[in-house]
Design an enzyme around this catalytic site. Structure first.
Site, PDB file in Angstrom:
ATOM      1  N   GLU A 191      41.567  39.918  43.329  1.00 20.01           N
ATOM      2  CA  GLU A 191      42.751  40.448  42.611  1.00 20.01           C
ATOM      3  C   GLU A 191      43.338  41.672  43.317  1.00 20.01           C
ATOM      4  O   GLU A 191      43.869  42.578  42.668  1.00 20.01           O
ATOM      5  CB  GLU A 191      42.399  40.758  41.140  1.00 20.01           C
ATOM      6  CG  GLU A 191      41.956  39.517  40.376  1.00 20.01           C
ATOM      7  CD  GLU A 191      41.624  39.766  38.916  1.00 20.01           C
ATOM      8  OE1 GLU A 191      41.784  40.902  38.430  1.00 20.01           O
ATOM      9  OE2 GLU A 191      41.183  38.794  38.253  1.00 20.01           O
ATOM     10  N   GLU A 294      39.974  32.247  38.628  1.00 16.67           N
ATOM     11  CA  GLU A 294      39.816  32.780  37.262  1.00 16.67           C
ATOM     12  C   GLU A 294      41.066  32.448  36.473  1.00 16.67           C
ATOM     13  O   GLU A 294      42.184  32.645  36.956  1.00 16.67           O
ATOM     14  CB  GLU A 294      39.702  34.318  37.253  1.00 16.67           C
ATOM     15  CG  GLU A 294      38.392  34.899  37.615  1.00 16.67           C
ATOM     16  CD  GLU A 294      38.386  36.429  37.461  1.00 16.67           C
ATOM     17  OE1 GLU A 294      38.964  36.962  36.495  1.00 16.67           O
ATOM     18  OE2 GLU A 294      37.804  37.082  38.329  1.00 16.67           O
TER      19      GLU A 294
HETATM   20  C1  BMA Z   1      36.315  41.386  33.186  1.00 17.18           C
HETATM   21  C2  BMA Z   1      35.866  41.461  31.736  1.00 17.18           C
HETATM   22  C3  BMA Z   1      34.831  42.538  31.664  1.00 17.18           C
HETATM   23  C4  BMA Z   1      33.697  42.241  32.640  1.00 17.18           C
HETATM   24  C5  BMA Z   1      34.222  42.009  34.039  1.00 17.18           C
HETATM   25  C6  BMA Z   1      33.159  41.593  35.026  1.00 17.18           C
HETATM   26  O1  BMA Z   1      37.369  40.504  33.353  1.00 17.18           O
HETATM   27  O2  BMA Z   1      35.304  40.227  31.336  1.00 17.18           O
HETATM   28  O3  BMA Z   1      34.349  42.604  30.347  1.00 17.18           O
HETATM   29  O4  BMA Z   1      32.773  43.299  32.670  1.00 17.18           O
HETATM   30  O5  BMA Z   1      35.224  41.013  33.993  1.00 17.18           O
HETATM   31  O6  BMA Z   1      32.559  40.380  34.683  1.00 17.18           O
END
Ligand code: BMA
Length: 371
Positions: A191, A294
């Site tokens: 990202e 994602e």
């Molecule tokens: C983010 C959320 C957080 C998490 C992070 C790492 O998008 O889901 O709560 O700690 O990812 O997995």
């Protein structure tokens, strides 16, 4: 004879440029990638022409209303099958802690990665690692010097190599029962087209970002002798091919081209289509794997989200997988992005599952992705 030699020399040159060898087919960026890693790479390239694998973050370790219950999976409880792809998060491994920032023990993650491998599924790891300059979280963007500080000559370079040592130690512990290294898709520094992580766009120059990537790959591959990784480059939303490629570190260090995109409004299907088509096209041109690394949508209110917004947008586009983010079991920073019993979109997820275009555990187990 001479003509033939010249011709075959040119052919080898062309094939190598395309990431191929004459006898082996396409090969990953790491020339010493293990056999299982090469096989996974080639099988994922073939499979992305046939269907779209479904992935879920932390699927086997917790879900809505449960944590650490052997055999459970929110996805399985909705559709009767496990995902094909599993995301795992390594944040806080760099601190030497026993569990991740999402409170999952690294020993548990290791054993789940082994279980997924035994069942023929695919593992991918992300890394929301701490800010090495400030000691803050991955989201600490208070300094634009963090990336610079970890590069050679920077004040945090040695500290950072220590982070990579801990990461390497974990990756080298990922072995199957017979001692074979388990291939994983490694997706760090993601990202970065946004500016909410210390490696984001406004926090480092193009060259610094690329150097961070190359330093990481070189250290893991050449110093630590890790050869069971496929490296994933994964942006957030973007508008153009140029924007997507601006910080691409190079075909010689990247195996997968991907992007993250969450459904945050009416533009989602169109933006998803645009990003997915671009990534699919760029990946195909380079013989790389393409993925939506994602995503997540408003599945509590939009009851046909899985089919109407996700599947119908992605169906015509060749990509390896789409992975939805986690179903938090504590300190919920967001609603569950995966299906779960009782969710209003659960029935729609079953339609998504039954669609011939989507691939789950049952479909990949028989494919022997590592052979
Ligand atoms: C983010 C959320 C957080 C998490 C992070 C790492 O998008 O889901 O709560 O700690 O990812 O997995």
């Amino acid at each position: 004879m001479q003509i033939i030699q010249k011709f075959s020399g040119a052919l080898v040159g062309v094939l190598l440029l395309a990431g191929c060898t004459a006898d082996q087919g396409p090969v990953p960026a790491d020339p010493l990638a293990t056999r299982e890693t090469v096989n996974l790479y080639q099988n994922l390239l073939a499979l992305q022409k046939e269907g779209l694998m479904f992935g879920h973050q932390d699927d086997l370790v917790y879900g809505v209303g449960w944590v650490y219950e052997v055999g459970r999976s929110d996805v399985k409880e909705v559709c009767g099958d496990y995902p094909a792809v599993y995301g795992w998060e390594l944040g806080h491994l760099e601190l030497g802690e026993p569990y991740s920032l999402d409170s999952v023990h690294f020993d548990t993650i290791r054993s789940k990665i082994q279980e997924v491998y035994r069942r023929g599924g695919v593992n991918t790891v992300s890394w929301h690692l701490r800010n090495p300059l400030t000691g803050g979280s991955a989201w600490d963007v208070s300094s634009a010097e963090a990336v610079k500080s970890v590069l050679p000559g920077g004040g945090k370079h040695d500290l950072y190599l220590g982070y990579l040592d801990k990461l390497a130690g974990f990756l080298l512990s990922l072995k199957s029962g017979d001692g074979t290294f388990i291939p994983v898709i490694f997706r760090p520094y993601h990202e970065h087209t946004g500016s909410w992580f210390w490696w984001g766009k406004n926090l480092c120059t193009v060259e610094e970002y690329k150097s961070l990537w190359r330093m990481t790959v070189e250290y893991l591959r050449d110093t630590k002798n890790i050869h069971h990784l496929l490296y994933a480059y994964s942006t957030d939303r973007f508008s153009t091919e140029e924007e997507y490629l601006e910080r691409y570190p190079g075909d010689d260090v990247i195996d997968m081209m991907a992007f993250d995109l969450y459904d945050r409004g009416p533009d989602f299907p169109e933006t998803l289509k645009n990003c997915a088509e671009t990534v699919s096209r760029l990946a195909a041109a380079r013989t790389k794997i393409g993925a939506v690394s994602e995503t997540g949508g408003p599945i509590a209110t939009q009851t046909d989200w899985w089919t109407a917004r996700l599947l119908e947008t992605l169906r015509p586009i060749s990509l390896s997988y789409v992975l939805v983010w986690r179903n938090p079991w504590q300190g919920a920073s967001h609603a569950p992005f995966g299906p779960h019993p009782g969710n209003p979109s659960a029935e729609d997820f079953v339609l998504f599952y039954n669609d011939p275009h989507t691939l789950f555990q049952k479909e990949v187990t028989g494919r022997n992705l590592y052979q």
